[in-house]
Design a protein around this motif. Structure first.
Motif, PDB file in Angstrom:
ATOM      1  N   GLU A  64     -10.322  -2.360  -7.546  1.00  0.00           N
ATOM      2  CA  GLU A  64      -9.971  -1.051  -6.998  1.00  0.00           C
ATOM      3  C   GLU A  64      -9.156  -1.147  -5.707  1.00  0.00           C
ATOM      4  O   GLU A  64      -8.507  -0.182  -5.301  1.00  0.00           O
ATOM      5  CB  GLU A  64     -11.239  -0.241  -6.733  1.00  0.00           C
ATOM      6  N   ASN A  65      -9.193  -2.290  -5.072  1.00  0.00           N
ATOM      7  CA  ASN A  65      -8.418  -2.495  -3.850  1.00  0.00           C
ATOM      8  C   ASN A  65      -7.037  -3.095  -4.116  1.00  0.00           C
ATOM      9  O   ASN A  65      -6.272  -3.339  -3.182  1.00  0.00           O
ATOM     10  CB  ASN A  65      -9.175  -3.407  -2.879  1.00  0.00           C
TER      11      ASN A  65
ATOM     12  N   ASP B  16      -6.548  -6.079  -5.449  1.00  0.00           N
ATOM     13  CA  ASP B  16      -6.578  -7.539  -5.392  1.00  0.00           C
ATOM     14  C   ASP B  16      -6.614  -8.123  -6.809  1.00  0.00           C
ATOM     15  O   ASP B  16      -7.329  -7.622  -7.685  1.00  0.00           O
ATOM     16  CB  ASP B  16      -7.802  -8.018  -4.609  1.00  0.00           C
TER      17      ASP B  16
END
Length: 341
Positions: free
Chosen positions: A16-17, A19
Motif C-alpha cells: 500500500e505504500n 514499495d
C-alpha cells in the motif's frame, strides 16, 4: 517461470505504500499461485507475464513464456440501459431492491438513485457513477461527492429534472456479443484496452429494444403515475428525458426517440458485470481451472465464466471461490467432493 514446461515461481507486487516486494513458491508440489484479479485484471496479468498470443506479446516486447491465443478473448459484459421515472417530489435514495426476470432474457430493476432537497442535487454515488461515465476515468479515491457535483456543474446541458426521480434499469442476461482485451503498454498500473462490442449481435439489440418497450410501458402505467404523482408521459418525452439524463461517452443521435435500436446503442452503460478473457477449456482446464500449459498456476474468478446472468454475479463468484477452495483441500487429501441437495 522456468524449465521446459513453464512453471510459476512467484509474484512481484507493491504494498500500500508503493514499495516493491517479491514472494516465491516453495519446492512443495502443493505450492501454487492462485490468480484472482477479476475479468480485466487476470488476463492482463497473464499477458504481462508472457502468457498469451505470441504475436501480441512480441509487439509489446514481452518474452512469450506460453503461447495461448485465447487469453483476453471472449470479453463480455451485461449491457444496461435506463428509462427515467419523473417524480413531483423528492424521493428516498435506495439501491436495487426488486428484480424482474422476463422470459425474453431481460432483467428489469428499479432504483431511486436521485433526490432533491433545498435546491441541491443529492445522488447516490454508485448510480451516479454508472450514469456519468466520465467519472470512471477518475481513480476511486477521487470520486468524491464534491467531484460529482463539480462534474454536474460542468455538464450544463443535463436538465435539472433529470436528478429528481428514479430509473427503471433494463439489462441483458447472458449477452451473445463479445469483445477482447489488449495491452496498451507494459505498465501494470495502466488499464488495458477492453472492447465489449455491446449489441454487436442482433439478438442482444432486439432484447434491449424489447426491454425498453417494457420499461416505458411500466412508467406510463397507472400504477406508476399514481406513485410518482406525475401525469402520463408520452413515449417520446420519456425517451428524450432518459437520453438527457444518461451521460456516457457515446455520441447521441437525433433519432433516439424514433429508433429504439439507436436509443439502446446511444444510452448503453455498464453495470460492471465483466466476465471472460480466460475461458474454461481455452485458458484454464475444465477440472481444476489450472492455466493450460503452465504448472502451479490456477485462476479463480469471473474471467473463466462463459456467461453471466443479469443480476449481481457476486454470489456466483463467492460460491466458485468456496467450491475451488474445498476442491483444492480435498484433492490434496485425496478425497472426493460430496454434494447434498
Amino acid at each position: 517461470m522456468s524449465g521446459k514446461r513453464p512453471k510459476a515461481a512467484g509474484v512481484l507486487f507493491k504494498d500500500e505504500n508503493g514499495d516493491l516486494h517479491q514472494a516465491f513458491l516453495s519446492d512443495s508440489r502443493r505450492s501454487e499461485i492462485i490468480l484472482s484479479c477479476g475479468a480485466i485484471g487476470t488476463p492482463q496479468m497473464l499477458l504481462l507475464s508472457g502468457v498469451g498470443p505470441r504475436n501480441e506479446l512480441e509487439e509489446k516486447k514481452i518474452s512469450a513464456v506460453a503461447h495461448n491465443e485465447f487469453v483476453g478473448t471472449g470479453m463480455a459484459d451485461n449491457p444496461m440501459n435506463t428509462i427515467f421515472v419523473p417524480f413531483k417530489k423528492p424521493v428516498e435514495q435506495s439501491l436495487i431492491q426488486t428484480v424482474g426476470i422476463t422470459k425474453m432474457g431481460v432483467y428489469i430493476e428499479a432504483s431511486s438513485g436521485f433526490g432533491q432537497s433545498n435546491d441541491s442535487i443529492q445522488c447516490h454515488h454508485g448510480i451516479m457513477s454508472a450514469e456519468i461515465g466520465q467519472l470512471s476515468t477518475l481513480p476511486p479515491k477521487q470520486r468524491t461527492p464534491e467531484a460529482i457535483q463539480a462534474y454536474i456543474k460542468r455538464k450544463k446541458d443535463i436538465p435539472h429534472e433529470a436528478f429528481k426521480g428514479g430509473f427503471i434499469l433494463e439489462k441483458i442476461a447472458n449477452p451473445i456479443s463479445t469483445g477482447q482485451l489488449r495491452l496498451i503498454n507494459t505498465n501494470v498500473e495502466d488499464n488495458p484496452s477492453v472492447t465489449f462490442n455491446y449489441f454487436k449481435h442482433p439478438r442482444d439489440l432486439q432484447r434491449c429494444v424489447d426491454g425498453i418497450r417494457m420499461a416505458t410501458k411500466m412508467v406510463q402505467s397507472e400504477h406508476f403515475t399514481n406513485f410518482t404523482q406525475c401525469d402520463k408521459q408520452t413515449t417520446d418525452k420519456i425517451l428524450n428525458i432518459s437520453v438527457s439524463a444518461n451521460v456516457n461517452l457515446v455520441p447521441k443521435h437525433t433519432n433516439d426517440t424514433k429508433s429504439l435500436e439507436q436509443f439502446c446503442k446511444d444510452t448503453v452503460i455498464t453495470i460492471w458485470h465483466y466476465h471472460g478473457g480466460c475461458h474454461v477449456g481455452k485458458v484454464v482446464s475444465r477440472r481444476d481451472q489450472k492455466v493450460l500449459g503452465v504448472d502451479r498456476l490456477r485462476i479463480v474468478d469471473g474471467s473463466v465464466f462463459d456467461e453471466s446472468p443479469g443480476t449481481n454475479p457476486q454470489a456466483t463468484v463467492m460460491m466458485m471461490g468456496r467450491y475451488m477452495g474445498l476442491k483444492i483441500l480435498r484433492d490434496r487429501l485425496g478425497k472426493q467432493l460430496v454434494f447434498r441437495g
